[in-house]
Design a protein around this motif. Structure first.
Motif, PDB file in Angstrom:
ATOM      1  N   ILE A  18       0.837  -1.204   0.000  1.00  0.00           N
ATOM      2  CA  ILE A  18       0.000   0.000   0.000  1.00  0.00           C
ATOM      3  C   ILE A  18       0.867   1.246   0.000  1.00  0.00           C
ATOM      4  N   ASP A  19       1.918   1.239   0.801  1.00  0.00           N
ATOM      5  CA  ASP A  19       2.829   2.383   0.818  1.00  0.00           C
ATOM      6  C   ASP A  19       3.482   2.577  -0.542  1.00  0.00           C
ATOM      7  N   GLY A  20       3.818   1.472  -1.209  1.00  0.00           N
ATOM      8  CA  GLY A  20       4.395   1.558  -2.550  1.00  0.00           C
ATOM      9  C   GLY A  20       3.428   2.177  -3.550  1.00  0.00           C
ATOM     10  N   LEU A  21       2.147   1.881  -3.420  1.00  0.00           N
ATOM     11  CA  LEU A  21       1.149   2.492  -4.309  1.00  0.00           C
ATOM     12  C   LEU A  21       1.039   3.988  -4.059  1.00  0.00           C
ATOM     13  N   PHE A  22       1.106   4.396  -2.794  1.00  0.00           N
ATOM     14  CA  PHE A  22       1.118   5.829  -2.496  1.00  0.00           C
ATOM     15  C   PHE A  22       2.337   6.499  -3.136  1.00  0.00           C
ATOM     16  N   GLU A  23       3.489   5.844  -3.042  1.00  0.00           N
ATOM     17  CA  GLU A  23       4.710   6.403  -3.632  1.00  0.00           C
ATOM     18  C   GLU A  23       4.591   6.519  -5.153  1.00  0.00           C
ATOM     19  N   GLN A  24       4.038   5.487  -5.794  1.00  0.00           N
ATOM     20  CA  GLN A  24       3.851   5.550  -7.240  1.00  0.00           C
ATOM     21  C   GLN A  24       2.901   6.687  -7.621  1.00  0.00           C
ATOM     22  N   PHE A  25       1.868   6.884  -6.838  1.00  0.00           N
ATOM     23  CA  PHE A  25       0.932   7.985  -7.076  1.00  0.00           C
ATOM     24  C   PHE A  25       1.685   9.316  -7.004  1.00  0.00           C
ATOM     25  N   ASP A  26       2.513   9.471  -5.968  1.00  0.00           N
ATOM     26  CA  ASP A  26       3.254  10.715  -5.776  1.00  0.00           C
ATOM     27  C   ASP A  26       4.242  10.986  -6.910  1.00  0.00           C
ATOM     28  N   GLU A  27       4.753   9.933  -7.525  1.00  0.00           N
ATOM     29  CA  GLU A  27       5.740  10.080  -8.593  1.00  0.00           C
ATOM     30  C   GLU A  27       5.135  10.549  -9.916  1.00  0.00           C
ATOM     31  N   ARG A  28       3.834  10.410 -10.070  1.00  0.00           N
ATOM     32  CA  ARG A  28       3.173  10.811 -11.317  1.00  0.00           C
ATOM     33  C   ARG A  28       2.795  12.275 -11.262  1.00  0.00           C
ATOM     34  N   PRO A  29       2.861  12.969 -12.393  1.00  0.00           N
ATOM     35  CA  PRO A  29       2.528  14.398 -12.402  1.00  0.00           C
ATOM     36  C   PRO A  29       1.018  14.630 -12.224  1.00  0.00           C
ATOM     37  N   PRO A  30       0.654  15.747 -11.600  1.00  0.00           N
ATOM     38  CA  PRO A  30      -0.773  16.075 -11.441  1.00  0.00           C
ATOM     39  C   PRO A  30      -1.481  16.062 -12.795  1.00  0.00           C
ATOM     40  N   GLY A  31      -2.719  15.569 -12.780  1.00  0.00           N
ATOM     41  CA  GLY A  31      -3.521  15.516 -13.998  1.00  0.00           C
ATOM     42  C   GLY A  31      -3.303  14.267 -14.827  1.00  0.00           C
ATOM     43  N   CYS A  32      -2.282  13.481 -14.508  1.00  0.00           N
ATOM     44  CA  CYS A  32      -1.930  12.273 -15.260  1.00  0.00           C
ATOM     45  C   CYS A  32      -2.969  11.182 -14.990  1.00  0.00           C
ATOM     46  N   ILE A  33      -3.465  10.537 -16.039  1.00  0.00           N
ATOM     47  CA  ILE A  33      -4.475   9.492 -15.895  1.00  0.00           C
ATOM     48  C   ILE A  33      -3.949   8.321 -15.082  1.00  0.00           C
ATOM     49  N   GLU A  34      -2.643   8.068 -15.130  1.00  0.00           N
ATOM     50  CA  GLU A  34      -2.065   6.979 -14.339  1.00  0.00           C
ATOM     51  C   GLU A  34      -2.322   7.178 -12.850  1.00  0.00           C
ATOM     52  N   ARG A  35      -2.414   8.432 -12.414  1.00  0.00           N
ATOM     53  CA  ARG A  35      -2.708   8.698 -11.006  1.00  0.00           C
ATOM     54  C   ARG A  35      -4.088   8.170 -10.632  1.00  0.00           C
ATOM     55  N   LYS A  36      -5.046   8.345 -11.515  1.00  0.00           N
ATOM     56  CA  LYS A  36      -6.393   7.842 -11.254  1.00  0.00           C
ATOM     57  C   LYS A  36      -6.383   6.313 -11.192  1.00  0.00           C
ATOM     58  N   LEU A  37      -5.645   5.684 -12.101  1.00  0.00           N
ATOM     59  CA  LEU A  37      -5.539   4.229 -12.090  1.00  0.00           C
ATOM     60  C   LEU A  37      -4.845   3.734 -10.822  1.00  0.00           C
ATOM     61  N   LEU A  38      -3.806   4.448 -10.399  1.00  0.00           N
ATOM     62  CA  LEU A  38      -3.123   4.081  -9.161  1.00  0.00           C
ATOM     63  C   LEU A  38      -4.035   4.275  -7.957  1.00  0.00           C
ATOM     64  N   LEU A  39      -4.844   5.303  -7.990  1.00  0.00           N
ATOM     65  CA  LEU A  39      -5.793   5.538  -6.907  1.00  0.00           C
ATOM     66  C   LEU A  39      -6.824   4.406  -6.854  1.00  0.00           C
ATOM     67  N   GLU A  40      -7.244   3.915  -8.006  1.00  0.00           N
ATOM     68  CA  GLU A  40      -8.165   2.770  -8.039  1.00  0.00           C
ATOM     69  C   GLU A  40      -7.477   1.520  -7.488  1.00  0.00           C
ATOM     70  N   ALA A  41      -6.224   1.287  -7.871  1.00  0.00           N
ATOM     71  CA  ALA A  41      -5.480   0.140  -7.355  1.00  0.00           C
ATOM     72  C   ALA A  41      -5.289   0.272  -5.847  1.00  0.00           C
ATOM     73  N   LEU A  42      -4.994   1.470  -5.380  1.00  0.00           N
ATOM     74  CA  LEU A  42      -4.829   1.727  -3.950  1.00  0.00           C
ATOM     75  C   LEU A  42      -6.135   1.463  -3.204  1.00  0.00           C
ATOM     76  N   THR A  43      -7.238   1.902  -3.775  1.00  0.00           N
ATOM     77  CA  THR A  43      -8.546   1.663  -3.165  1.00  0.00           C
ATOM     78  C   THR A  43      -8.809   0.169  -3.032  1.00  0.00           C
ATOM     79  N   ILE A  44      -8.553  -0.567  -4.088  1.00  0.00           N
ATOM     80  CA  ILE A  44      -8.762  -2.016  -4.067  1.00  0.00           C
ATOM     81  C   ILE A  44      -7.908  -2.654  -2.979  1.00  0.00           C
ATOM     82  N   GLU A  45      -6.635  -2.296  -2.920  1.00  0.00           N
ATOM     83  CA  GLU A  45      -5.746  -2.908  -1.928  1.00  0.00           C
ATOM     84  C   GLU A  45      -6.125  -2.519  -0.501  1.00  0.00           C
ATOM     85  N   LEU A  46      -6.496  -1.261  -0.286  1.00  0.00           N
ATOM     86  CA  LEU A  46      -6.887  -0.834   1.065  1.00  0.00           C
ATOM     87  C   LEU A  46      -8.147  -1.559   1.528  1.00  0.00           C
ATOM     88  N   VAL A  47      -9.116  -1.707   0.649  1.00  0.00           N
ATOM     89  CA  VAL A  47     -10.358  -2.382   1.043  1.00  0.00           C
ATOM     90  C   VAL A  47     -10.096  -3.876   1.251  1.00  0.00           C
TER      91      VAL A  47
END
Length: 189
Positions: A18-47
């Motif tokens: 989960i911490d790694g997913l947060f880090e990957q999110f932080d590494e992507r630039p604002p507005g990048c669609i990959e951030r939304k995908l990482l947020l979905e992956a993070l949501t899945i893992e947290l739940v």
């Protein structure tokens, strides 16, 4: 013979993922669609992680720790708070101005929860529960997680049941929880 993680080791591995997913999110630039995908992956893992804790960790806390019931109730309330934050993030676009702030707030809450578990709850449980119980619970948690949802990045929505989880309709948090707990599905024996 390969060592299989007990419940505590399994949950700590989840924390690192989960911490790694947060880090990957932080590494992507604002507005990048990959951030939304990482947020979905993070949501899945947290739940998924929350469900594993609610099914296996907190019942063990109730059984093996003195005053375990109020502690388990407290932890479950923290999960509810985190899931509410995730629900708030669900409808946000990658370009949303509040996205970074909301993800930072989520990460702060998740980190506090993880730190408390790893510094206090896990050592108490390791001292209070027999090793064979923790080993059995680790296997049960692994089995439950592996049986409910595929791990990995949600870029492959054609893979069942991930395609159902990412489908429109009920929010992602609720769909993941429903899939992970098998709610609404008949029990087969």
């Amino acid at each position: 013979m390969e060592h299989e993680a007990d419940l505590i080791e399994e949950l700590i591995a989840d924390h690192r993922e989960i911490d790694g997913l947060f880090e990957q999110f932080d590494e992507r630039p604002p507005g990048c669609i990959e951030r939304k995908l990482l947020l979905e992956a993070l949501t899945i893992e947290l739940v998924r992680h929350a469900v594993a804790e609610e099914m296996h960790l907190y019942p063990a806390v109730r059984e093996h720790l003195e005053n375990g019931a109020p502690r388990a109730d407290y932890e479950i309330a923290e999960h509810s708070s985190i899931e509410e934050r995730l629900k708030d993030l669900e409808g946000r676009d990658a370009e949303d101005r509040d996205l970074d702030r909301l993800v930072r707030e989520l990460r702060t809450e998740v980190r506090a929860h993880v730190e408390d578990e790893e510094r206090h709850l896990f050592p108490q449980l390791r001292d209070g529960a027999p090793p064979f119980v923790l080993a059995q619970l680790g296997q049960k948690a692994r089995t439950a997680k592996n049986a409910t949802l595929p791990r990995g990045h949600p870029r492959a929505p054609g893979i069942a049941p991930l395609n159902e989880i990412l489908a429109p309709g009920v929010g992602l948090v609720d769909r993941v929880r429903e899939q992970a707990t098998n709610r609404g599905h008949p029990v087969t024996s």
